[in-house]
Design a protein around this motif. Structure first.
Motif, PDB file in Angstrom:
ATOM      1  N   VAL A 255       0.981  -1.341   0.011  1.00 61.32           N
ATOM      2  CA  VAL A 255       0.097   0.066  -0.143  1.00 61.32           C
ATOM      3  C   VAL A 255       0.968   1.093   0.009  1.00 61.32           C
ATOM      4  O   VAL A 255       2.050   1.019   1.123  1.00 61.32           O
ATOM      5  N   ALA A 256       0.409   2.242  -0.699  1.00 63.43           N
ATOM      6  CA  ALA A 256       0.848   3.262  -0.722  1.00 63.43           C
ATOM      7  C   ALA A 256       0.902   4.089  -0.224  1.00 63.43           C
ATOM      8  O   ALA A 256      -0.605   4.493   0.541  1.00 63.43           O
ATOM      9  N   SER A 257       2.024   4.889   0.297  1.00 69.23           N
ATOM     10  CA  SER A 257       1.762   6.185   1.176  1.00 69.23           C
ATOM     11  C   SER A 257       1.547   7.856   0.025  1.00 69.23           C
ATOM     12  O   SER A 257       2.377   7.639  -0.318  1.00 69.23           O
ATOM     13  N   PRO A 258       0.711   8.491  -0.066  1.00 70.27           N
ATOM     14  CA  PRO A 258       0.496   9.524  -0.888  1.00 70.27           C
ATOM     15  C   PRO A 258       1.485  10.197  -0.265  1.00 70.27           C
ATOM     16  O   PRO A 258       2.133  10.526   0.788  1.00 70.27           O
ATOM     17  N   ALA A 259       1.832  11.091  -1.227  1.00 69.34           N
ATOM     18  CA  ALA A 259       2.965  12.331  -1.586  1.00 69.34           C
ATOM     19  C   ALA A 259       2.931  13.404  -0.523  1.00 69.34           C
ATOM     20  O   ALA A 259       1.586  14.093  -0.685  1.00 69.34           O
ATOM     21  N   VAL A 260       2.928  13.792  -0.049  1.00 65.49           N
ATOM     22  CA  VAL A 260       3.114  15.217   0.954  1.00 65.49           C
ATOM     23  C   VAL A 260       4.121  16.370   0.232  1.00 65.49           C
ATOM     24  O   VAL A 260       5.078  15.902  -0.027  1.00 65.49           O
ATOM     25  N   GLU A 283     -15.033   0.251  11.100  1.00 66.62           N
ATOM     26  CA  GLU A 283     -16.206   0.287  10.214  1.00 66.62           C
ATOM     27  C   GLU A 283     -16.325  -0.297   9.188  1.00 66.62           C
ATOM     28  O   GLU A 283     -17.698  -1.079   8.252  1.00 66.62           O
ATOM     29  N   GLY A 284     -16.124  -1.637   9.316  1.00 67.20           N
ATOM     30  CA  GLY A 284     -16.328  -2.777   8.424  1.00 67.20           C
ATOM     31  C   GLY A 284     -14.936  -3.009   6.983  1.00 67.20           C
ATOM     32  O   GLY A 284     -15.774  -4.256   6.648  1.00 67.20           O
ATOM     33  N   MET A 285     -14.394  -2.401   7.139  1.00 68.79           N
ATOM     34  CA  MET A 285     -12.951  -2.514   5.959  1.00 68.79           C
ATOM     35  C   MET A 285     -12.105  -3.643   6.178  1.00 68.79           C
ATOM     36  O   MET A 285     -12.245  -4.167   7.061  1.00 68.79           O
ATOM     37  N   ALA A 286     -12.428  -3.927   4.743  1.00 72.24           N
ATOM     38  CA  ALA A 286     -11.243  -5.224   4.836  1.00 72.24           C
ATOM     39  C   ALA A 286      -9.390  -4.670   5.234  1.00 72.24           C
ATOM     40  O   ALA A 286      -9.251  -3.563   4.439  1.00 72.24           O
ATOM     41  N   LEU A 287      -8.521  -5.402   5.687  1.00 63.94           N
ATOM     42  CA  LEU A 287      -7.623  -4.654   5.903  1.00 63.94           C
ATOM     43  C   LEU A 287      -6.789  -4.090   5.201  1.00 63.94           C
ATOM     44  O   LEU A 287      -6.068  -2.915   5.254  1.00 63.94           O
ATOM     45  N   VAL A 288      -7.045  -4.575   3.405  1.00 59.07           N
ATOM     46  CA  VAL A 288      -5.782  -3.626   2.727  1.00 59.07           C
ATOM     47  C   VAL A 288      -6.358  -2.086   2.806  1.00 59.07           C
ATOM     48  O   VAL A 288      -5.645  -1.900   2.490  1.00 59.07           O
ATOM     49  N   ASP A 289      -8.248  -2.368   2.759  1.00 63.14           N
ATOM     50  CA  ASP A 289      -8.672  -1.263   2.477  1.00 63.14           C
ATOM     51  C   ASP A 289      -8.407  -0.404   3.329  1.00 63.14           C
ATOM     52  O   ASP A 289      -8.181   0.860   3.543  1.00 63.14           O
ATOM     53  N   ALA A 290      -8.407  -0.635   4.789  1.00 63.24           N
ATOM     54  CA  ALA A 290      -8.195  -0.053   5.974  1.00 63.24           C
ATOM     55  C   ALA A 290      -6.726   0.461   6.104  1.00 63.24           C
ATOM     56  O   ALA A 290      -6.215   2.075   6.819  1.00 63.24           O
TER      57      ALA A 290
END
Length: 327
Positions: A255-260, A283-290
């Motif tokens: 999972v990438a970190s958005p650049a700032v 909230e019920g998200m899958a682990l990758v989405d979270a």
């Protein structure tokens, strides 16, 4: 009473003192710090991994529209002192339920001393104080929760009681083993996920810290596949995070970190990640989405000095994560 999910955070509460230096001193060297290290010109703020992660969890729960917001409850201990008053006030202002925070006259509120350099890196020294008295085994556990989030700053014997608290509350147990103060097999095995950075992953595995990143990640994936933990997330700073699921060897997602645009202080990025992940899972998200939302929260947190005070509101985190996913 809220009908939304419940995140229970068990951990430490400190008052952090910040100083900024051009470069970290070497042994025996004295350097002059820059006053007013925080964005508001001050040098003290709320800290402790429990408090930081509770604030991050509560910030992500904001602005849910028609969906019931998650309730974030903190289990911790502070002293009967001015620092404890300050910490509880900041937590309440951030939307954290502090009814589970105990107060004691036997020890002061915990403190952390944080030195930042011009590159945004940090050195942290902690005096635990009242935090050593936080015992999950003494919690009634009468109320249910969706996620229990904890860190490595409790004493090892108190950490060992966390899986039982998760079971009593019916919660998914998320363990950010930072620092690695214990390698209790039952504790780590209960984690879903275990959250560690590269150095902590090496410590959990018992391998040298200077072992190559690929070797550490491969080793952790194999260990998860063999039952070390139900799942794991390795945070990799600006590179993002690696999510390890399933048998550990084949179920790996980066999972990438958005650049700032600017990195001011990395102090609270890891706690922003863990707290956001906990609410997203509740909230019920899958682990990758979270993890994608958690990575966005971590990226936004480095733009300002401090930990909890640097955390972005939930709508900003959601917008950044969703905009990056659309690219």
């Amino acid at each position: 009473m809220s009908t939304g999910p419940v995140v229970l955070v068990c951990g430490t509460v400190n008052i952090d003192t910040f100083v900024r230096v051009d470069a970290f001193p070497t042994a025996g060297e004295t350097v002059i710090a820059t006053p007013g290290a925080l964005s508001d010109g001050g040098n003290q703020a709320l800290g402790g991994k429990g408090a930081n992660q509770a604030v991050a969890a509560a910030r992500f729960a904001e602005d849910r529209g028609s969906d019931p917001a998650a309730t974030v409850r903190l289990i911790a201990t502070v002293g009967e002192d001015a620092a404890g008053d300050t910490a509880l006030g900041v937590l309440q202002d951030a939307g954290v339920d502090v009814s589970g925070v105990a107060r004691t006259a036997d020890a002061p509120t915990g403190q952390a001393f944080i030195m930042n350099d011009t590159a945004g890196e940090n050195i942290i020294i902690v005096t635990s104080g009242a935090n050593t008295m936080t015992a999950p085994s003494s919690c009634a556990g009468k109320e249910s929760a969706d996620v229990l989030l904890a860190q490595g700053e409790l004493t090892p014997e108190h950490s060992a009681a966390l899986p039982a608290l998760a079971e009593r509350t019916g919660a998914r147990f998320v363990l950010n083993l930072a620092p690695v103060t214990t390698r209790d097999r039952a504790l780590i095995a209960a984690a879903d996920p275990l959250i560690v950075n590269e150095t902590e992953a090496a410590d959990v595995l018992g391998v040298p810290r200077d072992l190559g990143l690929d070797e550490v990640l491969d080793g952790l994936a194999v260990a998860v596949g063999r039952g070390l933990a139900t799942s794991a997330v390795v945070t990799l700073g600006a590179q993002g995070a690696l999510v390890i699921e399933g048998d550990g060897e084949d179920e790996r997602t980066m999972v990438a970190s958005p650049a700032v645009s600017e990195v001011v202080d990395t102090t609270g990025a890891g706690d922003a990640f863990a707290g956001t992940l906990a609410t997203a899972l509740a909230e019920g998200m899958a682990l990758v989405d979270a993890a994608r939302y958690a990575a966005a929260a971590g990226s936004l947190a480095v733009r300002a000095a401090g930990a909890a005070s640097s955390y972005a509101p939930g709508d900003a985190v959601r917008n950044l994560a969703e905009n990056c996913a659309d690219r």
